[in-house]
Structure formats: structure tokens, C-alpha cells
Design a protein around this motif. Structure first.
Motif: not given
Length: 251
Positions: A66-86
Motif C-alpha cells: 500500500e502507498v499513500t500519495v500526496r500531490a499539490p493541486l491549485p488550492g489543495g492536495t490530491a490524495v491517492v491511497r492505492a496498492v502498487v504491484d512493482e
């Protein structure tokens, strides 16, 4: 084909145009970065170089995770919670921008990303947030391949963050001597959830890695322009939830 007003409105409401998945370049306040211990940046020790050489292998062996990704957006943040299969370079999860109309199921691989249509007509109606990442993956597995809207990566910070999650693993260890000469630095120590991590720079690349004493990766931070910051948190433990085939099957 000439688009009717109704078709135009549907297109504008489509997840294809959601702010979280658009090629945005707006600024957002950077997340704080504190190094609690150490005497400032210094060259790697031989042991630290060996740990960095083994870290991508540990990420590969611990996958899927599992990973949690935080990426900036105009005026906020996108949060992604996902399962990554490398192993397969694929990931599935849930993204949320804080707006009920701009959240949903998300899948990505080395070529691009896909979002699931919330409604049959593709409009972006409110979605119930899954209780866990595993539930989001199960929801994705139940969808038909035609439910996914696909596109290639663009310059958006979220796109950059998603691609970063697929670049952290390797089947074989790197060359510790080459890593020691690569310009990477030990920046200090930090604590996450009460556990101590060494923080390393990536030389000329604007990346920082949080790695424990066994070489397990916990966090990656990438500094973008205009003080924007991407953060990827890795659980460091394998999960049983498999990445479904649906987003990549032909409808």
C-alpha cells in the motif's frame, strides 16, 4: 461530429476533466521537511551506500504494498491511497481532492492512468468513499473494462507522483560503490510514527528518501518548482490484495 449542448455539458462533467487528473501547474504550499538529527549533509558511509543499493530490491520483494500519495493541486492536495504491484508495474486505488465531484477509482501503469466512470453516462456524480484501500481495489475489480477512461501521462503533479511510485523498485541491488560516488548525501534523521529513519538525498535529482536501518523505504519526497512538493508514503509491508486486471483489459 457536431456536439449538442447536452453532450458538451456531459463532457465537461466527465472524470476526464477532473481537476485532480488535469494537466495543472498551479502552486500549493509545500509540506514541511524537518531533519531532527545529524550535523547536516555529508557523504554516505560505506554501510549507507550498501543500504541504498539494497533498498529498491526490498521494495520489489515487499510488493504489492500500500502507498499513500500526496500531490499539490491549485488550492489543495490530491490524495491517492492505492496498492502498487512493482512486479507488474501496475497500481489501483482511490483518489480524493476534497471535492465529492472530483474523487474516484484510479489505476495506472508505466504508460498512463485511468479513472472509472462514476455513472453510465460518464458524468462525475458524488461517490461513496471506500472504507479501506483493499475495498477500493475490490470495487475496481468488479468494474467492466469499459468503465475506465484512459489517458497518457501529462505534466500534472499528480501524474508525476504516480509515475514516481513505479520507479522505486528493482530486481537486483545497485552498485554500492557507484552510489557512494553519485553525489548522494545523508541529510540527517527523522521519525515517522515513532520510528527512526535516515534521510538521504538523490544527488542532482530533487528527491529525498526516508530509509530505516534495514534498508526499507518508508517515504519519498520530490520537490517541484514553485515550492510544490510530492510525498509518497510506503507501508513497507506486503498486502494480500492483488491488483485487478479490469483497468487493462479490452472492453
Amino acid at each position: 461530429m457536431r456536439m449538442t449542448p447536452a453532450r458538451v455539458r456531459a463532457r465537461l462533467r466527465s472524470p476526464w476533466t477532473w481537476a485532480a487528473l488535469a494537466a495543472v501547474t498551479g502552486t500549493c504550499a509545500a509540506l514541511p521537511f524537518l531533519v531532527a538529527g545529524g550535523d547536516g549533509p555529508r557523504p554516505l558511509s560505506p554501510d549507507e551506500a550498501r543500504r541504498l543499493a539494497l533498498t529498491p530490491v526490498r521494495v520489489y520483494r515487499d510488493s504489492p504494498a500500500e502507498v499513500t500519495v500526496r500531490a499539490p493541486l491549485p488550492g489543495g492536495t490530491a490524495v491517492v491511497r492505492a496498492v502498487v504491484d512493482e512486479h507488474r508495474r501496475r497500481a489501483v486505488g482511490w483518489f480524493d481532492t476534497g471535492d465529492a465531484a472530483e474523487r474516484g477509482l484510479l489505476a495506472w501503469d508505466g504508460a498512463g492512468l485511468a479513472v472509472a466512470r462514476p455513472k453510465a453516462d460518464g458524468s462525475a456524480g458524488p461517490l461513496a468513499k471506500p472504507a479501506s484501500t483493499a475495498e477500493a481495489v475490490r470495487d475496481a475489480a468488479r468494474l467492466k473494462p469499459t468503465a475506465w477512461i484512459r489517458r497518457r501521462y501529462g505534466p500534472a503533479s499528480l501524474d508525476t507522483a504516480l509515475r514516481l511510485t513505479l520507479s522505486l523498485a528493482a530486481e537486483r541491488p545497485g552498485d554500492a560503490r557507484r552510489i557512494a560516488r553519485s553525489g548522494r548525501r545523508h541529510l540527517g534523521t527523522d521519525r515517522i510514527d515513532g520510528r527512526r529513519y535516515d534521510v538521504f538525498s538523490a544527488g542532482d535529482v530533487p528527491l529525498r528518501y526516508w530509509i530505516d536501518g534495514a534498508g526499507r523505504l518508508r517515504r519519498v519526497r520530490e520537490d517541484l518548482d514553485d515550492d510544490r512538493t510530492i510525498v509518497v508514503d510506503v507501508t513497507g509491508a506486503r498486502v494480500r490484495t492483488a491488483v485487478p486486471e479490469g483497468p487493462w483489459e479490452q472492453g
